[in-house]
Each structure stands twice: as structure tokens, then as C-alpha cells.
Write a protein that holds these residues in place. Structure first.
Motif, PDB file in Angstrom:
ATOM      1  N   ARG A   1       0.833  -1.212   0.000  1.00  0.00           N
ATOM      2  CA  ARG A   1       0.000   0.000   0.000  1.00  0.00           C
ATOM      3  C   ARG A   1       0.863   1.256   0.000  1.00  0.00           C
TER       4      ARG A   1
ATOM      5  N   LEU B   1       1.346   4.298  -2.936  1.00  0.00           N
ATOM      6  CA  LEU B   1       1.098   5.713  -2.667  1.00  0.00           C
ATOM      7  C   LEU B   1       2.331   6.581  -2.888  1.00  0.00           C
TER       8      LEU B   1
ATOM      9  N   LYS C   1       0.507  10.646   3.265  1.00  0.00           N
ATOM     10  CA  LYS C   1       0.554  11.145   1.890  1.00  0.00           C
ATOM     11  C   LYS C   1      -0.080  12.523   1.793  1.00  0.00           C
ATOM     12  N   TRP C   2      -1.231  12.704   2.425  1.00  0.00           N
ATOM     13  CA  TRP C   2      -1.900  14.006   2.368  1.00  0.00           C
ATOM     14  C   TRP C   2      -1.029  15.104   2.976  1.00  0.00           C
TER      15      TRP C   2
ATOM     16  N   LEU D   1      -2.452   6.967   4.086  1.00  0.00           N
ATOM     17  CA  LEU D   1      -3.182   8.069   3.462  1.00  0.00           C
ATOM     18  C   LEU D   1      -2.896   9.391   4.162  1.00  0.00           C
TER      19      LEU D   1
END
Length: 272
Positions: free
Chosen positions: A20, A24, A152-153, A149
Motif C-alpha cells: 500500500r 502511494l 501522503k496528504w 493516506l
């Protein structure tokens, strides 16, 4: 460079985390197992050491991302402890909001506040639909579905709803073993007020359950410790954190110590 310190580290978990995060970020993480009898103390010391290792590079260096997951389901939160993020210079850390895990970066690096997120709020703000929001927020493996996530944001500069929250001050507990390295050296969770040539009383756990107090001599560095003898030295971890060592042997085996164990007798050393 992405490092993931986690208590979810079996082969299946590593494969999913690597896949995952690779999808990303375009690179797989280095996954570090937070295992043993006290994963929180290991994670706290390792996080601190990772961030300190970014100092004194002699050049600007590249930004790094350190992820940390120690999230027991203790019943205090609906589905485990929330996740937070903070920066150390240009380096990003995403972690479970665990006071003990964050205690050393608070004490040693001055990280007094972090940004705590709510999974549903953050994922909704990122544009996921209701069904996907519930899947990510309700999963048992939040450190797989949500933490990458969030990292990454934040790394990409996207706004993430979060609440700036103070990291609780750690209780001034007695020094404990934070980690036992592969040589059997016992890394403490702090530096002690060491006087070279002096001694400090160290509690040795015997096989019969009794405890023997051993006066251990303080030395300036490992090579000054006589072979096969115990010593207390400024170690390689933290900001000069103390280590209990046996040159040529295992201090952990000799003293019966594991991570989380207190080291000194009650009348022992003062904390530096």
C-alpha cells in the motif's frame, strides 16, 4: 525515505503495508518491528533515535517520513487510539496519539504539541464516499488503511482537519530499560548523572526470583569497561542516554533484565 515502526509486523502485515505504501509513495518502507515485552518503550526510543539521526548530516539531506503504530484496543476510544502528525524540521512523523510513545520526543526534542486527527473527518474531507469512509474508519487494521493516506496528504501539502493537542507530560518514573540490543546492552530511557569512577546500585534478578544489588562502576565509554565486567556508560541512543553493558557479554542476561524493567535500586542515581 519512509520508516514504519509498528506492532503489526507479521509477514502478512508487512506485505500489505509495503504494497500500500509503495503504491502511494513509489517506494516501499523500512518496517521495524515493535515487539518484545514493552513495545511502547522500544517505539519511543526508536522514534527519538530516528529523528536524532537526521542531525549533523553536513548537508541539507532529503525529507523523511516516519510512521509509528502502537495502538492497543484498551476500550478508551471507540476503535483504538487516534492518529496524529507533527514535523521535526522538514521531516514528517505520523503516529498513534500515545503519550508514552511520544514522551521521549517531548522531553528531548521539545515536541509539545501534535495535530490529532479524526479518521472519519479526515477521510471525508479527502473526498471519499460514505461507504469508503466507514470501511477505513471501522477496520481493525487502521494502520494499513488510514496511516499511509494521512502521511501522503500531509507530505503533499493537502489540508487535513486536525486539532492541535498537547502531548501529556510524562510521569517522572524511575529509569527503565527501553531496549536490549543484539549485544545484550541495556539501553535506558534517559541519561543518568554519571560520575566516572563512581558506582550506582543496579538490581540483578536471580533465577529464584530474588534480587541482588550490584554496585556497577561508571566508565567514560564502552572500551574502558574491563572485559566480562559490567559497566554504566553514555550510550549511543537518545541524547547520551545511559547503557548498562558487559564488555564481551550480555548485560541483559547477567542482570535478568527485559525492556520495561527498572534498573536502579530505589536509593540509586539522580536523573540528569
Amino acid at each position: 525515505m519512509i520508516t514504519y515502526i509498528t506492532d503489526c509486523h507479521d509477514g502478512n502485515a508487512r506485505a500489505r503495508l509495503s504494497t500500500r505504501i509503495g503504491a502511494l509513495f513509489g517506494q516501499a518502507p523500512t518496517i521495524v518491528a515493535a515487539d518484545g515485552p514493552d513495545p511502547e518503550s522500544f517505539a519511543a526510543l526508536t522514534l527519538l533515535d530516528c529523528l536524532i539521526s537526521l542531525d549533523l548530516l553536513g548537508e541539507a539531506g532529503h525529507p523523511t517520513i516516519t510512521l509509528l503504530n502502537i495502538a492497543p484496543r484498551d476500550g478508551l476510544w471507540p476503535n483504538g487510539v487516534p492518529f496524529c502528525f507533527f514535523h521535526y524540521g522538514k521531516h514528517l512523523v505520523v503516529s498513534t496519539f500515545n503519550a508514552r510513545v511520544l514522551s521521549l520526543v517531548r522531553r528531548e526534542l521539545g515536541i509539545e504539541k501534535v495535530h490529532v486527527t479524526d479518521i472519519r473527518e479526515a477521510v471525508t474531507a479527502a473526498g471519499f464516499g460514505p461507504a469508503d469512509v466507514e470501511k477505513i474508519a471501522g477496520t481493525q487494521f487502521r494502520s494499513l488503511w488510514y496511516v499511509p493516506l494521512l502521511a501522503k496528504w500531509v507530505a503533499d501539502g493537502h489540508p487535513v482537519p486536525a486539532t492541535e493537542t498537547a502531548v501529556p507530560e510524562p510521569v517522572d518514573a524511575e529509569p527503565v530499560v527501553a531496549h536490549v540490543d543484539n549485544f545484550g546492552n541495556c539501553k535506558l530511557d534517559r541519561g543518568l548523572d554519571l560520575v566516572v569512577g563512581g558506582t550506582l546500585p543496579v538490581a540483578r534478578r536471580n533465577d529464584d526470583g530474588s534480587t541482588t544489588v550490584v554496585d556497577v562502576t561508571v566508565y567514560p565509554h564502552l572500551t574502558a569497561v574491563p572485559r566480562n565486567s559490567p559497566g554504566l556508560v553514555p550510550g549511543s541512543s537518545g541524547t547520551g542516554f545511559t547503557e548498562l553493558v558487559i564488555r564481551g557479554g550480555s548485560a541483559a542476561a547477567e542482570f535478568g533484565l527485559r525492556p520495561g524493567d527498572p534498573v536502579l535500586e530505589a536509593a540509586g542515581a539522580q536523573v540528569a
